[in-house]
Design an enzyme around this catalytic site. Structure first.
Site, PDB file in Angstrom:
ATOM      1  N   GLY A   1      68.844  57.445  28.605  1.00 32.01           N
ATOM      2  CA  GLY A   1      67.571  57.646  29.366  1.00 32.01           C
ATOM      3  C   GLY A   1      67.828  58.817  30.204  1.00 32.01           C
ATOM      4  O   GLY A   1      68.793  59.498  30.150  1.00 32.01           O
ATOM      5  N   LEU A   2      66.745  59.111  30.926  1.00 32.13           N
ATOM      6  CA  LEU A   2      66.641  60.527  31.959  1.00 32.13           C
ATOM      7  C   LEU A   2      67.742  60.403  32.801  1.00 32.13           C
ATOM      8  O   LEU A   2      68.198  59.214  33.327  1.00 32.13           O
ATOM      9  CB  LEU A   2      65.401  60.676  32.138  1.00 32.13           C
TER      10      LEU A   2
ATOM     11  N   GLY B   1      68.919  60.065  36.284  1.00 30.65           N
ATOM     12  CA  GLY B   1      68.206  59.161  37.249  1.00 30.65           C
ATOM     13  C   GLY B   1      67.551  58.056  36.663  1.00 30.65           C
ATOM     14  O   GLY B   1      66.967  57.434  37.957  1.00 30.65           O
TER      15      GLY B   1
ATOM     16  N   GLY C   1      68.973  55.262  36.070  1.00 29.52           N
ATOM     17  CA  GLY C   1      69.720  54.241  36.235  1.00 29.52           C
ATOM     18  C   GLY C   1      70.884  53.722  35.396  1.00 29.52           C
ATOM     19  O   GLY C   1      71.324  52.443  35.418  1.00 29.52           O
ATOM     20  N   LYS C   2      71.049  54.762  34.531  1.00 30.50           N
ATOM     21  CA  LYS C   2      71.956  54.218  33.355  1.00 30.50           C
ATOM     22  C   LYS C   2      73.636  53.782  33.766  1.00 30.50           C
ATOM     23  O   LYS C   2      73.868  52.684  33.464  1.00 30.50           O
ATOM     24  CB  LYS C   2      72.209  55.551  32.493  1.00 30.50           C
TER      25      LYS C   2
ATOM     26  N   SER D   1      72.184  61.497  26.229  1.00 34.81           N
ATOM     27  CA  SER D   1      71.865  61.508  24.702  1.00 34.81           C
ATOM     28  C   SER D   1      70.461  61.725  24.412  1.00 34.81           C
ATOM     29  O   SER D   1      70.026  60.731  23.947  1.00 34.81           O
ATOM     30  CB  SER D   1      72.580  60.276  24.106  1.00 34.81           C
TER      31      SER D   1
END
Length: 205
Positions: A31-32, A34, A36-37, A105
């Protein structure tokens, strides 16, 4: 013909998994920046660890302190960064661990390349789909501000594209609901596909 051959050890992945009482997998959080990964992956690891499961979290920033410290952020270097992480994750899964990996990724090709290294069912793609507007509001590292100013080139979501997964095993928007319920959804999924034994979670509660 290569002189390098694969040495088959007497202890294999199934043996290690049986000893640990779990089925090893790689959960790939994408994910982008920020989105929350790392927060989500870290909370899941804590829940699993507290229940006695054997885990390891590979984080995008942490690997650049050692394993990938020689790499920059060009397209080639970012590809190599993920290639190395994929190889390390494969070794960890072979060791019988539940591996969590939190990396932007941004391309499907990168993620599919890593997926292809694992048997069916061992690569679990978790799309942390938090919208760009929310990620930019959070901006925990101030990177979006710098990217908007042109101080960071090829920044995913601003000056470089992010290709959302087409068929992720799980999709979670961290701007909706609370962290506990999001972790619960992940645990429910791992239980459903028999990665973990739910009785151990109950015993640790």
């Amino acid at each position: 013909m290569s002189n390098i051959v694969w040495h088959q050890h007497s202890v294999d992945q199934a043996d290690r998994a049986k000893l640990k009482g779990q089925n090893p997998v790689l959960l790939w959080f994408t994910g982008l920046s920020g989105a929350g990964k790392s927060t989500l992956a870290g909370a899941l690891e804590r829940a699993l660890f507290d229940a006695g499961f054997h885990t390891y979290l590979l984080d995008g920033d942490n690997v650049r302190h050692g394993l990938c410290k020689d790499l920059g952020f060009s397209v080639a270097d970012r590809d190599e960064n993920l290639r190395r992480v994929g190889e390390v994750a494969k070794l960890m899964v072979d060791a019988g661990l539940v591996v969590l990996s939190a990396f932007i990724s941004p391309t499907r090709e990168e993620r599919d390349s890593i997926r292809a290294r694992f048997p069916e069912g061992q690569f679990i793609e978790v799309h942390v789909s938090t919208p760009l507007s929310i990620c930019e509001q959070r901006d925990p590292k101030g990177l979006y501000v710098k990217a908007r100013r042109g101080e960071i080139s090829n920044f995913t979501g601003i000056s470089s594209p992010y290709e959302a997964p087409l068929s992720a095993e799980l999709t979670i928007d961290t701007s909706k609901g609370d962290l506990a319920s999001q972790v619960r959804a992940l645990i429910d999924y791992l239980t459903a596909i028999e990665v973990i034994n739910p009785s151990r979670l109950t015993a640790s509660a």
